[in-house]
Scaffold this motif. Sequence first.
Motif, short mmCIF file in Angstrom:
data_model
loop_
_atom_site.label_atom_id
_atom_site.label_comp_id
_atom_site.label_asym_id
_atom_site.label_seq_id
_atom_site.Cartn_x
_atom_site.Cartn_y
_atom_site.Cartn_z
N SER A 718 68.38 -28.74 70.25
CA SER A 718 68.47 -29.43 68.97
C SER A 718 69.41 -28.70 68.01
O SER A 718 70.09 -29.33 67.18
N ARG A 721 72.92 -29.63 68.96
CA ARG A 721 73.17 -30.99 68.47
C ARG A 721 73.49 -30.99 66.97
O ARG A 721 74.38 -31.70 66.51
N THR A 744 74.79 -33.65 77.58
CA THR A 744 73.52 -32.90 77.61
C THR A 744 72.73 -33.22 78.87
O THR A 744 71.71 -33.91 78.82
#
Length: 767
Positions: A718, A721, A744
Amino acid sequence: MKAAARILTLVWLASQASFAEPSQAQLERRKEALDILLKVLPPTRTDITGRISAQDRSWEDWVRRTGELPPDFETLPSISALPDPLLSVEGGKATPIKTPEQWQRQKRWIRSQFEQWITGRMPPAPDNLRARITKSVKEGDLTVEDVLLEFGPGHRARLRVQLIIPPGRGPFPVFLTNHARTRPWVATAVRRGYIGAIYFATDPVYGHGDDSDGFIEVYPEYDFSCLTRWAWAAMRAVDYLYTRPEVDRAKIGITGHSRNGKQALIAAAFDERIGAAVPSCGNTGEGDPWRYTTDMFVNESIQQITGNFPHWFHPRLRFFTGREHKLPVDQNSLMALVAPRGLMLASAFSETQGNAFGFEQAYRSVREVYRFHGAENRLALNLRPGEHATTAEDIERYVDFFDAVFGRRGFPLREEWIHGYDFATWRKLSGDSADLSGRPRITAGRALTGDWRASAAQRIRWLLGEEPAGLPFPAATEIQKSVRTSDGWLAVLYGRPLRIAGVSSAPLAFGDDLKADLYIPVNAEGRPLPGKRPAVVWLHPYAYPTGYSRTIRQTLEDLTRRGFLVAAFDQIGFGTRSEQARLFYERYPKWSLMGKMVADTRAVVDALAALDTVDASRIYLVGHALGGKVALFTAALEEKVAGVAAAAGFTPFRLATAEKGTEGLRHYSHLHGLIPRLGFFLNQEDRIPADYEELLGLIAPRPAYILAPTLDRYANASDVRLVFDSAKRVYRAQGREERLVLDTPVDFNRFTLEMQDRVFDWLERQR
């Protein structure tokens, strides 16, 4: 120390929870973890280049037969650094070990964890050993005896032992090994006055059988693995040695090479009658901790060793593929069990399956245990040049160590570092410091607005240190048949340049007296493809022993088949340049290893751009792990780079906090020494002046492909990202949003052939 204590407390709590009935949620997580492993770990054996050599479903069969599930990784704490053997948990509280009584309890706990996850459980020592000398002959002044040991239920367990006894009355020290006389091992020790004691428990491939195979049926209630059975056989040999008057009980040393080095360490760790151990070149599962055997180190990973040799360790070990940081113990913990007895870590820093970096980290940890015991004079580190096989001189050094530990002769103990970096030493050398009080706090993933570009490159350069003024290498316009720069003798050991069908090669001089290998696609007549070709600079991961050489063959085949020229070279501290990083900060205290890597990569780009066969507008950087980081830093600072692909290449600095369970900033500042200045920002990560969103922003609008496996234990998915989305806004503002790609896959920190295909397909579309 506080962070380590907190993690160890979590380990203890998790171990207590494991005795309770698992909840439905825990069972579901464990089943999901198994499903992922079954999908991403192919049931194959591979050779040393990573190519598939055979199919093997023995682990899958074990899983199906037993119904075992992985542990609940969500409840297991992440221990990114090596577990500290001198921290124990008593009553649910982590405390430093200060007394012998605490250490004895800690030893029992470490052994229990190894038996659970790595070695399997051993039977207790038998109380009915009997021995029969089946043959006794004179060979010159030596007496050679073949002995048959029988023990266990109904005396059904049997073990052959051979003794080579020097002339004289003794008592003699013992050189204990499972290498038969047909291998170059005991002769040197016997010449120097040791009893050579050989126990026949080793791989049958050596031609003498494996007596420990019979232990499986004799002790069916124990699940000790193959290497552990060999080690247990060594203990039974010690049982017998204790009955012989010629033996000096206080001077029994054990050694073995490669797979036999692994079992020698287990035997010494679990049997305190063994006075010293020299496990030789056992590497993964011996001197190199599991945490430093992941794919990015390009050595023997848990996946590879449990796939190629599924019987060596307990099948539960394979559960920790890609989750090595979830193991509650590591090889340094096993080494700690040998203290305060003698221990030498021995390997070749340039051998294929080695990793001197891992050995050094283990040595640092175990050295603290020896200091606790006041026994630093019984620990040594021997990292030699060369490949896997030993020479007569290596065995002499092993006997030197036994002599020193046993007080026979005063040979100096070796402490041979190859890398040797530590953060405290860098601070002394550089005199560097950073006042963080006036630095602004920066939110990770924020929008890059205003005139941020003007200062971003400057702030990145500050992190990389002060690059000294350099002299550009005179670039050639034509591909050369030979150059006057050299990559040294290790290039011969690695077989460089690699020979690949349909590809020719040439040397490429660049930078500060350095040399790369250039791989060139050719036609059926062996001539280079016509016209100016696009080029790729391949940037290797943390392949300390072999640099770019290992597992690159398929990469070179694929890229050249697609029409790219490929330049490959070793970063400083890796492969042919392994020894160049040792004194780097003595020589350049204000610079950084990452700064040097970026400078070298820019120099390769310059050398390629000057060639009349290269399209200077189409030079790309591709790298995995370390190579991905170098690629991103270089592309941000070098406009000649047309595009970049980074696989598992970064963890955002500002989000790399301790509670994330990754190595965080310590990866750069304390472990690998890449960017020491990041060490100033531990626990103040939001004051770091530049991060990967700035790097990606500076690369914009050029194409960039970020491959970030979701299970990468070095990076929080995360967080990656978040930084990607921040950089995406920069690309969007320039009308080039499609040029920044995030991929991913559900996988660990790897760059599989499938992943490479996806990256290379993308790269081909950029031409």
